[in-house]
Design a protein around this motif. Sequence first.
Motif, PDB file in Angstrom:
ATOM      1  N   LEU A 305      12.042 -13.027  -9.911  1.00 38.56           N
ATOM      2  CA  LEU A 305      11.202 -12.197 -10.775  1.00 38.56           C
ATOM      3  C   LEU A 305      11.636 -12.183 -12.231  1.00 38.56           C
ATOM      4  CD1 LEU A 305      10.772  -9.173  -8.335  1.00 38.56           C
ATOM      5  CD2 LEU A 305       8.944 -10.686  -9.125  1.00 38.56           C
ATOM      6  N   VAL A 306      12.709 -12.858 -12.579  1.00 38.14           N
ATOM      7  CA  VAL A 306      13.231 -12.793 -13.944  1.00 38.14           C
ATOM      8  C   VAL A 306      12.209 -13.338 -14.943  1.00 38.14           C
ATOM      9  CG1 VAL A 306      14.362 -15.054 -13.870  1.00 38.14           C
ATOM     10  CG2 VAL A 306      15.274 -13.238 -15.353  1.00 38.14           C
ATOM     11  N   PHE A 389      19.858  -8.811 -17.096  1.00 39.73           N
ATOM     12  CA  PHE A 389      18.795  -9.782 -16.839  1.00 39.73           C
ATOM     13  C   PHE A 389      17.446  -9.320 -17.382  1.00 39.73           C
ATOM     14  CE2 PHE A 389      21.374 -10.397 -12.718  1.00 39.73           C
ATOM     15  CZ  PHE A 389      22.278 -11.232 -13.361  1.00 39.73           C
ATOM     16  N   GLY A 390      17.397  -8.104 -17.929  1.00 46.91           N
ATOM     17  CA  GLY A 390      16.156  -7.562 -18.457  1.00 46.91           C
ATOM     18  C   GLY A 390      15.438  -6.611 -17.524  1.00 46.91           C
ATOM     19  N   TYR A 391      16.054  -6.286 -16.395  1.00 45.91           N
ATOM     20  CA  TYR A 391      15.405  -5.389 -15.445  1.00 45.91           C
ATOM     21  C   TYR A 391      15.627  -3.930 -15.820  1.00 45.91           C
ATOM     22  CZ  TYR A 391      14.699  -9.399 -12.340  1.00 45.91           C
ATOM     23  OH  TYR A 391      14.297 -10.586 -11.809  1.00 45.91           O
ATOM     24  N   THR A 392      14.649  -3.077 -15.464  1.00 45.25           N
ATOM     25  CA  THR A 392      14.739  -1.634 -15.666  1.00 45.25           C
ATOM     26  C   THR A 392      14.368  -0.930 -14.372  1.00 45.25           C
ATOM     27  OG1 THR A 392      12.415  -1.294 -16.326  1.00 45.25           O
ATOM     28  CG2 THR A 392      13.969  -2.008 -18.053  1.00 45.25           C
ATOM     29  N   THR A 393      14.390   0.373 -14.396  1.00 47.01           N
ATOM     30  CA  THR A 393      14.031   1.145 -13.197  1.00 47.01           C
ATOM     31  C   THR A 393      12.609   0.824 -12.734  1.00 47.01           C
ATOM     32  OG1 THR A 393      13.394   2.993 -14.629  1.00 47.01           O
ATOM     33  CG2 THR A 393      15.613   3.043 -13.701  1.00 47.01           C
ATOM     34  N   ARG A 394      11.749   0.414 -13.657  1.00 49.94           N
ATOM     35  CA  ARG A 394      10.366   0.089 -13.281  1.00 49.94           C
ATOM     36  C   ARG A 394      10.292  -1.127 -12.360  1.00 49.94           C
ATOM     37  NH1 ARG A 394       9.894   1.026 -18.783  1.00 49.94           N
ATOM     38  NH2 ARG A 394       9.815  -1.220 -19.175  1.00 49.94           N
ATOM     39  N   ASP A 395      11.336  -1.954 -12.391  1.00 46.59           N
ATOM     40  CA  ASP A 395      11.330  -3.178 -11.582  1.00 46.59           C
ATOM     41  C   ASP A 395      11.888  -2.977 -10.178  1.00 46.59           C
ATOM     42  OD1 ASP A 395      10.401  -5.000 -13.688  1.00 46.59           O
ATOM     43  OD2 ASP A 395      12.328  -4.542 -14.644  1.00 46.59           O
ATOM     44  N   ILE A 396      12.477  -1.825  -9.912  1.00 47.16           N
ATOM     45  CA  ILE A 396      13.134  -1.619  -8.615  1.00 47.16           C
ATOM     46  C   ILE A 396      12.169  -1.785  -7.440  1.00 47.16           C
ATOM     47  CG2 ILE A 396      14.414   0.014  -7.179  1.00 47.16           C
ATOM     48  CD1 ILE A 396      16.006  -1.225  -9.502  1.00 47.16           C
ATOM     49  N   PRO A 397      10.944  -1.240  -7.483  1.00 51.63           N
ATOM     50  CA  PRO A 397      10.045  -1.437  -6.324  1.00 51.63           C
ATOM     51  C   PRO A 397       9.754  -2.910  -6.033  1.00 51.63           C
ATOM     52  CG  PRO A 397       9.261   0.375  -7.684  1.00 51.63           C
ATOM     53  CD  PRO A 397      10.364  -0.290  -8.453  1.00 51.63           C
ATOM     54  N   ALA A 398       9.505  -3.709  -7.071  1.00 53.14           N
ATOM     55  CA  ALA A 398       9.205  -5.125  -6.839  1.00 53.14           C
ATOM     56  C   ALA A 398      10.428  -5.861  -6.315  1.00 53.14           C
ATOM     57  CB  ALA A 398       8.706  -5.769  -8.129  1.00 53.14           C
ATOM     58  N   LEU A 399      11.593  -5.553  -6.855  1.00 52.78           N
ATOM     59  CA  LEU A 399      12.820  -6.172  -6.357  1.00 52.78           C
ATOM     60  C   LEU A 399      13.065  -5.781  -4.897  1.00 52.78           C
ATOM     61  CD1 LEU A 399      15.116  -5.617  -9.475  1.00 52.78           C
ATOM     62  CD2 LEU A 399      14.221  -7.806  -8.670  1.00 52.78           C
ATOM     63  N   HIS A 421      17.471   2.213   1.409  1.00 52.50           N
ATOM     64  CA  HIS A 421      18.846   1.806   1.114  1.00 52.50           C
ATOM     65  C   HIS A 421      18.863   0.667   0.084  1.00 52.50           C
ATOM     66  CE1 HIS A 421      19.461   3.142   5.522  1.00 52.50           C
ATOM     67  NE2 HIS A 421      19.704   4.168   4.723  1.00 52.50           N
ATOM     68  N   LEU A 422      17.990  -0.337   0.288  1.00 54.31           N
ATOM     69  CA  LEU A 422      17.939  -1.453  -0.645  1.00 54.31           C
ATOM     70  C   LEU A 422      17.532  -0.979  -2.035  1.00 54.31           C
ATOM     71  CD1 LEU A 422      16.221  -4.076   1.678  1.00 54.31           C
ATOM     72  CD2 LEU A 422      18.595  -4.110   0.896  1.00 54.31           C
ATOM     73  N   SER A 423      16.568  -0.081  -2.092  1.00 53.47           N
ATOM     74  CA  SER A 423      16.129   0.457  -3.375  1.00 53.47           C
ATOM     75  C   SER A 423      17.266   1.165  -4.087  1.00 53.47           C
ATOM     76  CB  SER A 423      14.946   1.403  -3.154  1.00 53.47           C
ATOM     77  OG  SER A 423      14.490   1.932  -4.393  1.00 53.47           O
ATOM     78  N   ARG A 424      18.038   1.936  -3.326  1.00 52.30           N
ATOM     79  CA  ARG A 424      19.156   2.665  -3.909  1.00 52.30           C
ATOM     80  C   ARG A 424      20.256   1.706  -4.392  1.00 52.30           C
ATOM     81  NH1 ARG A 424      20.576   7.079  -6.685  1.00 52.30           N
ATOM     82  NH2 ARG A 424      22.529   8.031  -5.988  1.00 52.30           N
ATOM     83  N   LEU A 430      21.876  -1.357 -11.689  1.00 49.63           N
ATOM     84  CA  LEU A 430      21.179  -1.624 -12.943  1.00 49.63           C
ATOM     85  C   LEU A 430      22.129  -1.780 -14.127  1.00 49.63           C
ATOM     86  CD1 LEU A 430      17.974   0.601 -12.825  1.00 49.63           C
ATOM     87  CD2 LEU A 430      18.062  -1.862 -13.264  1.00 49.63           C
ATOM     88  N   ASP A 431      23.113  -0.904 -14.219  1.00 44.73           N
ATOM     89  CA  ASP A 431      23.943  -0.907 -15.426  1.00 44.73           C
ATOM     90  C   ASP A 431      25.401  -0.706 -15.068  1.00 44.73           C
ATOM     91  OD1 ASP A 431      24.496  -1.036 -18.113  1.00 44.73           O
ATOM     92  OD2 ASP A 431      24.184   1.096 -18.445  1.00 44.73           O
ATOM     93  N   HIS A 432      26.204  -1.694 -15.380  1.00 42.17           N
ATOM     94  CA  HIS A 432      27.653  -1.637 -15.185  1.00 42.17           C
ATOM     95  C   HIS A 432      28.062  -1.504 -13.729  1.00 42.17           C
ATOM     96  CE1 HIS A 432      28.136  -1.402 -19.487  1.00 42.17           C
ATOM     97  NE2 HIS A 432      27.344  -0.352 -19.541  1.00 42.17           N
ATOM     98  N   GLY A 433      27.136  -1.690 -12.799  1.00 43.43           N
ATOM     99  CA  GLY A 433      27.494  -1.603 -11.389  1.00 43.43           C
ATOM    100  C   GLY A 433      27.827  -0.196 -10.981  1.00 43.43           C
ATOM    101  N   PRO A 434      28.229  -0.013  -9.713  1.00 42.86           N
ATOM    102  CA  PRO A 434      28.541   1.325  -9.218  1.00 42.86           C
ATOM    103  C   PRO A 434      29.836   1.851  -9.793  1.00 42.86           C
ATOM    104  CG  PRO A 434      29.087  -0.302  -7.566  1.00 42.86           C
ATOM    105  CD  PRO A 434      28.404  -1.049  -8.688  1.00 42.86           C
TER     106      PRO A 434
END
Length: 447
Positions: A305-306, A389-399, A421-424, A430-434
């Motif tokens: 999706l990038v 990679f340019g992803y934001t919270t808006r991209d989480i459902p598609a990912l 779980h995958l969504s979470r 998204l940013d700097h990992g967990p």
Amino acid sequence: MTTDRHARTHETVITWQAPPVRFGLGATEEIGHELTRLGARSTLIVTDPHLAALGLPQRVKDLIEREGVEVTVFDAAEIEPTDLGCEAAAASLGDHVFDSYVGVGGGSSMDTAKMINLLRSHPKHGVRSYLNRPIGAGMAIPGPLKPLVTVPTTAGSGSECTAMVALGVVGEHVKTGISDLWLRPSAAVVDPWNTVTMPPGVTASSGYDVLTHACESYTARPYDRRPPYASPEERPIYIGSNPISDVWSEQALVLLGRYFRRAVLNPYDIDAREGMSRAALFAGMGFGNAGTHIPHACGYPIAGLVADYRPRDYPVDHALVPHGESVVVTAPAAFAFTYPTSPERHLRAAELLGANLAGSTVRNGADLLPQTLLDIVADTGGPRGLADFGYTTRDIPALTDGAVRQERLLACCPRNVERTHLSRILALSLDHGPTSGTAAGVRPDAP
């Protein structure tokens, strides 16, 4: 104890396979001997344009021709191959007849060689027929392919010894794979000298693939915690973690901890290059039989999706997330999620990578492997999170949609994993990992 398959409550049989391997500095010199041993009289070298410009495919061609084998070179393999690209590559060869194939390059070239071999050996079916369900039809390969010798030039994919390929699916914005024993190479020639030309960014991304292969196969759902298969034919190649694959995965982790940073920071450190070549091969022997799970399931839609990302040191003029970067970016959150299934394995993996276990217990150790991975990625200049990679919270459902479709991989997860779980996991990546407390953040009832 009964041996009646139908009376079992769980699987009891381990399957494990890998091709013969020639490994070591200068092993490339023996490529002609390997092909003649396999009875080759005409062969096709499959490689990519960048590597062809560096001259190694020509050298391999010369070495093979010295043994009296006729050689043709196909030097248009895609970086991160696609279904349509592989079909076009096979069609471009017309009526030329080859009795063997040689894949020279990284995972992309070796996978393209596997696909050209498949499509020309069984021309009645296209790529979609073989792709894993539900993206493709999941059809079994109907019979043998021509001999294939793999010559890796990266330390990453492990494709030199596995019976699978990874492909982008044009129009679906996702990657998936084909897994079939007929895809396993006939032999692998692994020469660490061939990896010296990798620039730092490619070395790092390739190493991330090794890193996740080893960790995922080591933590995969154990083979004997699965229901028995109705027949040997129905047993998948990815059988889960098992005592044989564990040996290879553990050794890969040790080598990664010792040599990965060195290989990225000094490309001419030949000891580090040799160590990483061994790590990639060993991890391939591990995951090629045990399987991978969440990071690879998430990595396929991340790559597919990038829109705009251009990776460091890759000679491409289009958006691309290299496979290693796509899988490592969610690995910290994924292993925080799987930690409760086998804390001792997660702690052991971190220790093998070089982490200090002093003060770590099952109760407080959930963040040790995630933090160890984050430290390695930071030290090697890798992605800090999906946002890079340019992803934001808006991209989480598609990912998430793309990850859910990777059923073959998710079946290997040691913990039942659902869409939430995958969504979470993706959101946490998204940013700097967990960060501290991630394990609680991906508990089963997480929103």
